[in-house]
Design a protein around this motif. Structure first.
Motif, mmCIF file in Angstrom:
data_model
loop_
_atom_site.group_PDB
_atom_site.id
_atom_site.type_symbol
_atom_site.label_atom_id
_atom_site.label_comp_id
_atom_site.label_asym_id
_atom_site.label_seq_id
_atom_site.Cartn_x
_atom_site.Cartn_y
_atom_site.Cartn_z
ATOM 1 N N ALA A 48 43.959 39.647 42.404
ATOM 2 C CA ALA A 48 45.081 39.350 43.304
ATOM 3 C C ALA A 48 45.518 37.889 43.205
ATOM 4 O O ALA A 48 46.625 37.545 43.643
ATOM 5 N N ALA A 49 44.687 37.030 42.620
ATOM 6 C CA ALA A 49 45.038 35.614 42.474
ATOM 7 C C ALA A 49 46.038 35.390 41.345
ATOM 8 O O ALA A 49 46.550 34.289 41.190
ATOM 9 N N GLY A 50 46.327 36.430 40.566
ATOM 10 C CA GLY A 50 47.267 36.294 39.458
ATOM 11 C C GLY A 50 46.612 35.648 38.248
ATOM 12 O O GLY A 50 46.832 34.466 37.978
ATOM 13 N N ILE A 51 45.803 36.406 37.520
ATOM 14 C CA ILE A 51 45.056 35.861 36.377
ATOM 15 C C ILE A 51 45.956 35.759 35.155
ATOM 16 O O ILE A 51 46.532 36.743 34.700
ATOM 17 N N ASP A 52 46.068 34.553 34.632
ATOM 18 C CA ASP A 52 46.859 34.310 33.431
ATOM 19 C C ASP A 52 45.992 34.359 32.181
ATOM 20 O O ASP A 52 46.395 34.893 31.155
ATOM 21 N N ASP A 53 44.773 33.812 32.263
ATOM 22 C CA ASP A 53 43.903 33.774 31.090
ATOM 23 C C ASP A 53 42.457 33.567 31.520
ATOM 24 O O ASP A 53 42.185 32.961 32.566
ATOM 25 N N ILE A 54 41.530 34.078 30.709
ATOM 26 C CA ILE A 54 40.092 33.876 30.922
ATOM 27 C C ILE A 54 39.504 33.408 29.600
ATOM 28 O O ILE A 54 39.463 34.161 28.628
ATOM 29 N N MET A 55 39.074 32.155 29.554
ATOM 30 C CA MET A 55 38.486 31.576 28.348
ATOM 31 C C MET A 55 36.976 31.474 28.526
ATOM 32 O O MET A 55 36.507 30.969 29.556
#
Length: 209
Positions: A48-55
């Motif tokens: 719900a936080a609005g994930i753009d990317d996970i590195m």
């Protein structure tokens, strides 16, 4: 037969970087599965936080995860309580030590992932798909994008025969490397079946991902 390559893989090293940065030999498949479990957990917990990317990067003693989100407050929580809970759960999940860094996305309207999520969310709430796409394209262009392209496919509007519609505005080069193009592919679950949403966004000159 058309030959296609993934837009991110095509631009690796030139304008993109790997989402997982580590080297392994015998444990490669196990570590790869761990990365996938970490991403699934984060999307489920703080999607719900609005994930753009996970590195994800690994060293000998710990795993460093950089989480780029539109609303970091939802990940950190009051007094940092939420982020501490997430770290503990990730430690249990992988059986090791996790360092979690949370970064705020400077302009969510230039993120292909966040735009695709907004379209999927609107479609699943029974919002007309053309209006959802039009709204996403306007936000991206108003934010300074050089171009945006969106494909929506499936039983559009509940029609019996599946089809694909293409929407494009501005410049979206698909076979050159001199432009930074973000790509995202998402699925919307509706009562008529699954719809596919693909989004390409050409970033402004000098804009870093």
């Amino acid at each position: 037969m058309g030959q296609k390559t993934h837009p991110r893989g095509f631009r690796l090293v030139v304008t993109k970087d790997w989402k997982s940065n580590w080297i392994a030999d015998k444990d490669y498949s196990q570590l790869l599965q761990q990365d996938e479990e970490i991403r699934k957990y984060l999307h489920k917990t703080v999607g719900a936080a609005g994930i753009d990317d996970i590195m994800i990067s690994r060293s000998i003693n710990e795993i460093e995860i950089t989480l780029k989100v539109a609303r970091p407050g939802l990940v950190i929580g009051r007094g940092g309580a939420m982020i501490e809970t997430i770290k503990k759960e990730l430690d249990k999940l992988i059986g090791g030590k996790v360092r979690l860094n949370v970064q705020e996305v400077q302009n969510p309207n230039l993120s292909a992932d966040l735009l695709a999520e907004s379209i999927v969310g609107a479609i699943e709430r029974r919002y007309p798909y053309k209006r959802a796409v039009s709204s996403a394209m306007k936000r991206a262009m108003d934010a300074g994008a050089q171009g945006i392209k969106i494909f929506v496919s499936g039983r559009l509007g509940g029609r019996r025969i599946a089809r694909r519609e293409k929407f494009i505005e501005g410049s979206v080069p698909t076979s050159t490397l001199d432009k930074d193009v973000q790509f995202s592919s998402k699925f919307a679950r509706t009562k008529y079946g699954t719809l596919g949403v693909k989004v390409w966004v050409t970033q402004p000159e000098g804009e870093e991902e």
